[in-house]
Design a protein around this motif. Structure first.
Motif, PDB file in Angstrom:
ATOM      1  N   VAL A  97      35.180  -2.720  28.457  1.00 28.57           N
ATOM      2  CA  VAL A  97      34.264  -3.285  29.228  1.00 28.57           C
ATOM      3  C   VAL A  97      34.134  -2.535  30.581  1.00 28.57           C
ATOM      4  CG1 VAL A  97      33.293  -5.418  30.010  1.00 28.57           C
ATOM      5  CG2 VAL A  97      34.250  -5.433  27.874  1.00 28.57           C
ATOM      6  N   GLN A  98      35.129  -2.614  31.083  1.00 24.79           N
ATOM      7  CA  GLN A  98      34.918  -1.861  32.660  1.00 24.79           C
ATOM      8  C   GLN A  98      34.610  -0.496  32.506  1.00 24.79           C
ATOM      9  OE1 GLN A  98      38.835  -2.517  34.498  1.00 24.79           O
ATOM     10  NE2 GLN A  98      39.205  -4.245  33.343  1.00 24.79           N
ATOM     11  N   VAL A  99      35.038   0.337  31.674  1.00 23.15           N
ATOM     12  CA  VAL A  99      34.727   1.888  31.439  1.00 23.15           C
ATOM     13  C   VAL A  99      33.044   1.727  31.054  1.00 23.15           C
ATOM     14  CG1 VAL A  99      34.814   3.844  29.999  1.00 23.15           C
ATOM     15  CG2 VAL A  99      36.757   2.400  30.707  1.00 23.15           C
ATOM     16  N   ARG A 101      30.834  -0.430  31.963  1.00 22.41           N
ATOM     17  CA  ARG A 101      30.064  -0.856  33.450  1.00 22.41           C
ATOM     18  C   ARG A 101      30.280   0.265  34.503  1.00 22.41           C
ATOM     19  NH1 ARG A 101      32.887  -4.966  34.438  1.00 22.41           N
ATOM     20  NH2 ARG A 101      31.674  -6.499  33.014  1.00 22.41           N
ATOM     21  N   ALA A 102      31.330   0.692  34.448  1.00 22.64           N
ATOM     22  CA  ALA A 102      31.550   1.801  35.701  1.00 22.64           C
ATOM     23  C   ALA A 102      30.618   3.136  35.207  1.00 22.64           C
ATOM     24  CB  ALA A 102      33.008   2.321  35.720  1.00 22.64           C
ATOM     25  N   LEU A 103      30.463   3.369  33.856  1.00 20.95           N
ATOM     26  CA  LEU A 103      29.715   4.691  33.347  1.00 20.95           C
ATOM     27  C   LEU A 103      28.284   4.069  33.946  1.00 20.95           C
ATOM     28  CD1 LEU A 103      31.177   5.529  30.098  1.00 20.95           C
ATOM     29  CD2 LEU A 103      31.093   6.978  32.465  1.00 20.95           C
ATOM     30  N   VAL A 104      27.541   3.131  33.631  1.00 22.99           N
ATOM     31  CA  VAL A 104      26.212   2.766  33.833  1.00 22.99           C
ATOM     32  C   VAL A 104      26.047   2.699  35.660  1.00 22.99           C
ATOM     33  CG1 VAL A 104      24.567   0.910  34.058  1.00 22.99           C
ATOM     34  CG2 VAL A 104      25.794   1.509  31.932  1.00 22.99           C
ATOM     35  N   GLU A 105      27.110   2.331  36.184  1.00 22.15           N
ATOM     36  CA  GLU A 105      26.731   2.139  37.764  1.00 22.15           C
ATOM     37  C   GLU A 105      26.902   3.693  38.244  1.00 22.15           C
ATOM     38  OE1 GLU A 105      30.159  -0.162  38.639  1.00 22.15           O
ATOM     39  OE2 GLU A 105      28.949  -1.939  38.502  1.00 22.15           O
ATOM     40  N   ALA A 106      27.706   4.565  37.429  1.00 21.21           N
ATOM     41  CA  ALA A 106      27.372   5.912  38.067  1.00 21.21           C
ATOM     42  C   ALA A 106      26.407   6.594  37.431  1.00 21.21           C
ATOM     43  CB  ALA A 106      28.755   6.753  37.571  1.00 21.21           C
ATOM     44  N   GLY A 107      25.534   6.340  36.954  1.00 20.12           N
ATOM     45  CA  GLY A 107      24.277   6.793  36.341  1.00 20.12           C
ATOM     46  C   GLY A 107      24.246   7.392  35.025  1.00 20.12           C
ATOM     47  N   TYR A 108      25.269   7.004  33.984  1.00 19.93           N
ATOM     48  CA  TYR A 108      25.135   7.269  32.675  1.00 19.93           C
ATOM     49  C   TYR A 108      24.829   6.355  31.681  1.00 19.93           C
ATOM     50  CZ  TYR A 108      27.866  11.358  34.574  1.00 19.93           C
ATOM     51  OH  TYR A 108      28.430  12.472  35.497  1.00 19.93           O
ATOM     52  N   ALA A 109      24.425   6.948  30.627  1.00 18.03           N
ATOM     53  CA  ALA A 109      24.329   5.866  29.407  1.00 18.03           C
ATOM     54  C   ALA A 109      25.518   5.948  28.801  1.00 18.03           C
ATOM     55  CB  ALA A 109      23.188   6.565  28.507  1.00 18.03           C
ATOM     56  N   VAL A 110      25.817   5.156  27.987  1.00 13.18           N
ATOM     57  CA  VAL A 110      27.064   4.976  27.279  1.00 13.18           C
ATOM     58  C   VAL A 110      26.831   4.952  25.684  1.00 13.18           C
ATOM     59  CG1 VAL A 110      29.148   3.478  26.505  1.00 13.18           C
ATOM     60  CG2 VAL A 110      28.290   3.707  28.829  1.00 13.18           C
ATOM     61  N   ALA A 122      32.720  -0.999  25.256  1.00 20.71           N
ATOM     62  CA  ALA A 122      31.960  -0.012  26.140  1.00 20.71           C
ATOM     63  C   ALA A 122      30.479  -0.385  25.957  1.00 20.71           C
ATOM     64  CB  ALA A 122      32.417   1.077  25.766  1.00 20.71           C
ATOM     65  N   ASN A 123      30.054  -0.839  24.747  1.00 20.09           N
ATOM     66  CA  ASN A 123      28.733  -1.201  24.718  1.00 20.09           C
ATOM     67  C   ASN A 123      28.339  -2.331  25.453  1.00 20.09           C
ATOM     68  OD1 ASN A 123      28.645   0.102  21.229  1.00 20.09           O
ATOM     69  ND2 ASN A 123      27.470   1.040  23.232  1.00 20.09           N
ATOM     70  N   ARG A 124      29.186  -3.226  25.638  1.00 22.96           N
ATOM     71  CA  ARG A 124      28.880  -4.797  26.164  1.00 22.96           C
ATOM     72  C   ARG A 124      28.833  -4.295  27.449  1.00 22.96           C
ATOM     73  NH1 ARG A 124      32.723 -10.033  25.588  1.00 22.96           N
ATOM     74  NH2 ARG A 124      31.544 -11.368  27.181  1.00 22.96           N
ATOM     75  N   GLY A 125      29.898  -3.690  28.231  1.00 22.67           N
ATOM     76  CA  GLY A 125      29.949  -3.202  29.314  1.00 22.67           C
ATOM     77  C   GLY A 125      28.638  -2.630  29.993  1.00 22.67           C
TER      78      GLY A 125
END
Length: 269
Positions: A97-99, A101-110, A122-125
């Motif tokens: 979840v943390q990963v 969320r952090a990827l989205v905050e850095a501008g990435y899709a997951v 990961a999808n949830r985050g």
């Protein structure tokens, strides 16, 4: 994608996603499309394959077309892998979840395999952070369908078509603790980087306690026997820190695209 979750007893509530088609109950076949393609045991006249395999090529082609069409405008993304057997509340699930969320905050899709466990985490985050949450599902004997946190989902029959999408549309891999499926995707990515089929592609392993033994084996056995080079061991970055994992991916990404207008977030460097 990782290993499938523990199989449940077959009943009328069985469900399988076969490409764009949903099958339930008695409509769920006993074998998967991949299994029928790869199973070399004869099923009648020895030339039966002449009447089936050429048509499979069209179905395989359609999977690539659908995948390319769905993901072409995705923008910067990172593929996250991990076990389907991880449960909510497990530290590995919370890490996922943390990963995400952090990827989205850095501008990435997951991008994940779209299943349960660490993939769901990961999808949830990503979903809860307001980013793009992608799931690339696969037809399996006990397929449960895409998890509820997937915003953009594509279902595949064939592993090789699906695995192409994981690499083609990602700027890197972040790998959570997982089993055979996770290891398959990990070493395929490392092989592609080692053979320079892809370049500037970071691979981050989350969890030093989980992955440490594997990395030690690469150094003490594979490297010492000369089957890999010292540089090959350096292709993976092992960490317990989510910010470090995302920073590793974004640093590699910035080397390829110093200015990336699609990246809408930043992280501490």
């Amino acid at each position: 994608m990782s290993e499938p979750a523990e199989p449940s007893e077959p009943d009328d509530r069985r469900e399988r996603q076969t490409g764009p088609v949903t099958l339930r109950g008695d409509q769920v076949p006993a074998t998967t499309t991949d299994q029928r393609l790869l199973d070399s045991r004869p099923t009648g006249h020895g030339a039966d394959w002449l009447h089936t395999d050429p048509w499979r090529v069209l179905r395989i082609q359609s999977e690539f077309v659908e995948g390319f069409g769905a993901l072409a405008e995705l923008g910067p993304a990172v593929s996250v892998f991990g076990s389907a057997r991880t449960r909510p509340g497990d530290p590995a699930y919370e890490l996922g979840v943390q990963v995400g969320r952090a990827l989205v905050e850095a501008g990435y899709a997951v991008i994940t395999g779209g299943g349960p466990g660490s993939m769901e985490a990961a999808n949830r985050g990503a979903h809860e952070a307001g980013g793009t949450s992608v799931g690339l599902g696969i037809e399996l004997p006990y397929e449960t369908g895409l998890n509820e946190y997937v915003d953009l989902g594509v279902n595949f029959r064939y592993f090789f078509a699906r695995k192409t999408m994981f690499v083609k549309y990602a700027q890197g891999f972040i790998v959570l603790p997982g089993g055979f499926g996770t290891l398959d995707e990990l070493f395929e990515a490392l092989t592609l980087v080692q053979t320079r089929k892809v370049t500037s592609f970071p691979v981050v392993l989350m969890g030093t306690a989980y992955w440490g033994g594997l990395v030690d084996w690469l150094r003490s056995s594979a490297l010492s026997h000369g089957t890999i080079s010292p540089a090959d061991v350096e292709l993976v970055h092992v960490t317990d820190d989510v910010a470090d994992a995302v920073r590793t991916v974004s640093t590699w990404d910035d080397q390829v695209r110093p200015w990336n207008p699609a990246r809408r977030g930043t992280i501490d460097r």
